[in-house]
Scaffold this active site. Sequence first.
Site, PDB file in Angstrom:
ATOM      1  N   ASP A  28      -7.878  -0.109   7.216  1.00  9.96           N
ATOM      2  CA  ASP A  28      -6.653   0.236   7.931  1.00  9.96           C
ATOM      3  C   ASP A  28      -5.713  -0.963   7.961  1.00  9.96           C
ATOM      4  O   ASP A  28      -6.057  -2.033   8.458  1.00  9.96           O
ATOM      5  CB  ASP A  28      -6.969   0.667   9.371  1.00  9.96           C
ATOM      6  CG  ASP A  28      -7.707   1.992   9.433  1.00  9.96           C
ATOM      7  OD1 ASP A  28      -7.220   2.957   8.823  1.00  9.96           O
ATOM      8  OD2 ASP A  28      -8.760   2.058  10.083  1.00  9.96           O
ATOM      9  N   ASP A  52     -10.805  -5.223   4.642  1.00 10.92           N
ATOM     10  CA  ASP A  52     -10.541  -4.271   5.702  1.00 10.92           C
ATOM     11  C   ASP A  52      -9.808  -3.080   5.085  1.00 10.92           C
ATOM     12  O   ASP A  52      -9.235  -3.185   3.993  1.00 10.92           O
ATOM     13  CB  ASP A  52      -9.685  -4.934   6.790  1.00 10.92           C
ATOM     14  CG  ASP A  52      -9.463  -4.019   7.977  1.00 10.92           C
ATOM     15  OD1 ASP A  52     -10.438  -3.430   8.468  1.00 10.92           O
ATOM     16  OD2 ASP A  52      -8.303  -3.897   8.415  1.00 10.92           O
TER      17      ASP A  52
END
Length: 348
Positions: A28, A26
């Site tokens: 963010d 991922d």
Amino acid sequence: MSQQSRTRPSGSTTALNEAYDTALLDLDGVVYAGGEAIAYAVESLNTARDAGMRLAYVTNNALRPPDTVAAHLTELGVPADPADVITSAQAVSRLIAEQLPQGSKVLVIGGDGLRIALRERGLEPVESADDDPAAVVQGYGGPDLAWGRFAEACYAINRGVPWFASNTDLTIPSARGIMPGNGAAVEVVRIATGAEPQVAGKPLPPMHRETILRTGAKRALVVGDRLDTDIEGAFNGGVDSLLVLTGVTDAAELLTAEPQHRPTYVDADLRGLLTGQPEVTDVTGATGVTGAFGCGGWTAYVSGGALVLDGDGAALDGLRALCAAAWRDAGDGSCTLDAGKALAKLGL
């Protein structure tokens, strides 16, 4: 240990970047926050890649196209190509293309990432409900997305047009804190129309399928900061996961995780990719306390409706032991035990 029976974090005698061929990362809250690199992320990722691990960046943020994301990563010091980036815009565009004829018009409520992904699938992005769209797609459009865009979606959906959403993350991390995500915007349209979108992003299967198709990963490790997207997505895809505590999920939330939200491994940040993981062991026999678990110098167990932690050592080892005690007690549900004193002892 199977995903379904997970009652404690797993250990690994091998560094994770050697145990898995591909890290599905991922962005963010894991690699950066508010556009700035998170501490230790750049060095850790470069070391893992140089040692032979493939790095793929898997994001529910549909705003930016892969080439923009790759350029940003490269600027931060993590060289990346557009092919290394998989977005929920790509996943939802594939989902739409499987249901509509080539050349169909799709009303876009979101940013350029969606428009580019739709064109790659032979679909035509349009801006108004009056353009006779065959579908509506909604993705994160940035903090300045005009309110009128939601109205356009509602006009089309209320005429019976199918509605798709890139993802339904209610929040996203930023440099200034947690802010509303696409899921919050989806709720606006859902309330106004009574409709339900088809969703592609994490934790749902379309996103995992898109990721595997694009990376060819054979032994993948999902790395994320959210239980309800990254970790649940790994659970749904049947792959292992590493939760890093640099984004949305904190220690208290981790202890209350239901089975589908329990990560395989837990670490402070991306340095966890470069190391093995300590074993959490059942120490009932050694302590005489049923359901006692040890990790490092810590022992965790349940007493009087609370999680209890004895010992000393690294805070993360204490948290891993607490996870085992909490998850065992919760079974297939969510732990409701008081963890305040135990977490305070760890400074978490």
